[in-house]
Scaffold this active site. Sequence first.
Site, short mmCIF file in Angstrom:
data_model
loop_
_atom_site.label_atom_id
_atom_site.label_comp_id
_atom_site.label_asym_id
_atom_site.label_seq_id
_atom_site.Cartn_x
_atom_site.Cartn_y
_atom_site.Cartn_z
N ASN A 128 0.80 -1.22 0.00
CA ASN A 128 0.00 0.00 0.00
C ASN A 128 0.83 1.28 0.00
OD1 ASN A 128 0.22 -1.51 2.58
ND2 ASN A 128 -0.27 0.47 3.45
N CYS A 154 -1.58 7.23 10.44
CA CYS A 154 -2.27 6.46 11.47
C CYS A 154 -3.60 7.13 11.75
CB CYS A 154 -1.43 6.34 12.73
SG CYS A 154 -1.23 7.90 13.57
N1 PLP Z 1 -4.65 -3.96 3.49
C1 PLP Z 1 -4.08 -3.04 2.69
C2 PLP Z 1 -2.90 -3.42 1.85
C3 PLP Z 1 -4.58 -1.74 2.66
O1 PLP Z 1 -4.00 -0.83 1.87
C4 PLP Z 1 -5.70 -1.41 3.47
C5 PLP Z 1 -6.24 -0.04 3.50
O2 PLP Z 1 -5.52 0.92 3.50
C6 PLP Z 1 -6.27 -2.42 4.26
C7 PLP Z 1 -5.71 -3.68 4.25
C8 PLP Z 1 -7.44 -2.14 5.12
O3 PLP Z 1 -8.63 -2.10 4.35
P1 PLP Z 1 -9.95 -1.40 4.92
O4 PLP Z 1 -9.73 0.06 4.84
O5 PLP Z 1 -11.03 -1.86 4.00
O6 PLP Z 1 -10.15 -1.89 6.31
#
Ligand code: PLP
Length: 379
Positions: free
Chosen positions: A145, A321
């Site tokens: 991300n 955060c």
């Molecule tokens: N995993 C990754 C790689 C993400 O980028 C994010 C969100 O930023 C999440 C999990 C969490 O997803 P959600 O916002 O739907 O809880």
Amino acid sequence: MPEVIAYLDNAASTPLCPEAVEAMAPLHRELYANPTGAHRMARDTRRRIDDARDVMADALGSSPGEIVFTGGGTEGDNLAVVGRHLQAGGAPVCSAVEHHAVLAPVEQLGGRVAAVDASGVIDLDALRVALDDDVTVVSVMLANNETGMIQPLAAVAEVVRSAAPRAVLHTDAVQAFPWLDVASVAECADLISVSAHKFGGPKGVGALVVRSGVELAPVLLGGGQERGLRSGTHNAAGIVGMAAAAEVVKKTRTEQVERLAGLRDRLVDGVLAAVDGTTETGVRAGKVAGSAHLCFAGIESEALLFLLEDAGVYASAASSCSSGAQDPSHVLAAMGYDRVLAGGSLRLSLGYETTEADIDRALAVIPDAVARLRAYGHG
Ligand code: PLP
């Protein structure tokens, strides 16, 4: 506030696509019954959810019965790691660059974390060392991300199968879904989580593929929906909106990947040429198409984001955060970046609505903003 906004924060969230808006509306207005009910409206609502299940199964390369609808990426990640631990005991393992939705449960359950190399790709030897008979789940994301770097999931799966025979492989495909054909690249995974708001769907809904035969315990207990794996009344509108967005992604992905990779390259090359002391993190060829991630020597992200916002460019730093304050990035730290350079990071993430004009604006604004901060000594 400037009149024109260049929204370059699609990795944080995307705008709801018109197809999702349209698909969701009847679920709010006419089909508002609880889908587990017995009457006609409940049955009709259930049918829409079943149709959405078929769409998500197709998009994720599973059978409809392997889809568990969740409340988003965090919930899917937690269900995979914690649910597997509750079912099978043992230790979870993940890469050092996972999202906190994986990293936090792995660490809290006393798990192990495998190192990555300088480009952010998992070190397969380090992974092998972390694995043994006690390991019951391994979680390695498809795309990161922060940096957008894609992990070699098939190679990870091979290591897991040979070095941790009791383990199932989970992949967080939340950031990958808009860019990669998850059905094929995550074929080797036993558990796959996605989140609708990262690909033009609504917030607070997602899906977890749980391949048949994979034993998982629920984290939420209650009414026993979703084969007992995710109790709670279905977010029917959200589920239907997610499926509508997934269908758009399926139809447009190839062309969007090509278009947005071109825009991303123009953006990154433009900034690199205009701003001395800029580092592009990771390796561009190994990233998803919409992802640009840079570190500027001698500045702090927070001040840069403030100037960019003022000039109509919305972006983010390494990670934010919940308080909105900038945390030092665990991803950049794992890649070996020192705290000072990592403190000057900028993530620009493109999405299906990003235009040439957005890139022009970013290119007009970023070099000047960095120069101003350096001149003021905001190091
Ligand atoms: N995993 C990754 C790689 C993400 O980028 C994010 C969100 O930023 C999440 C999990 C969490 O997803 P959600 O916002 O739907 O809880």
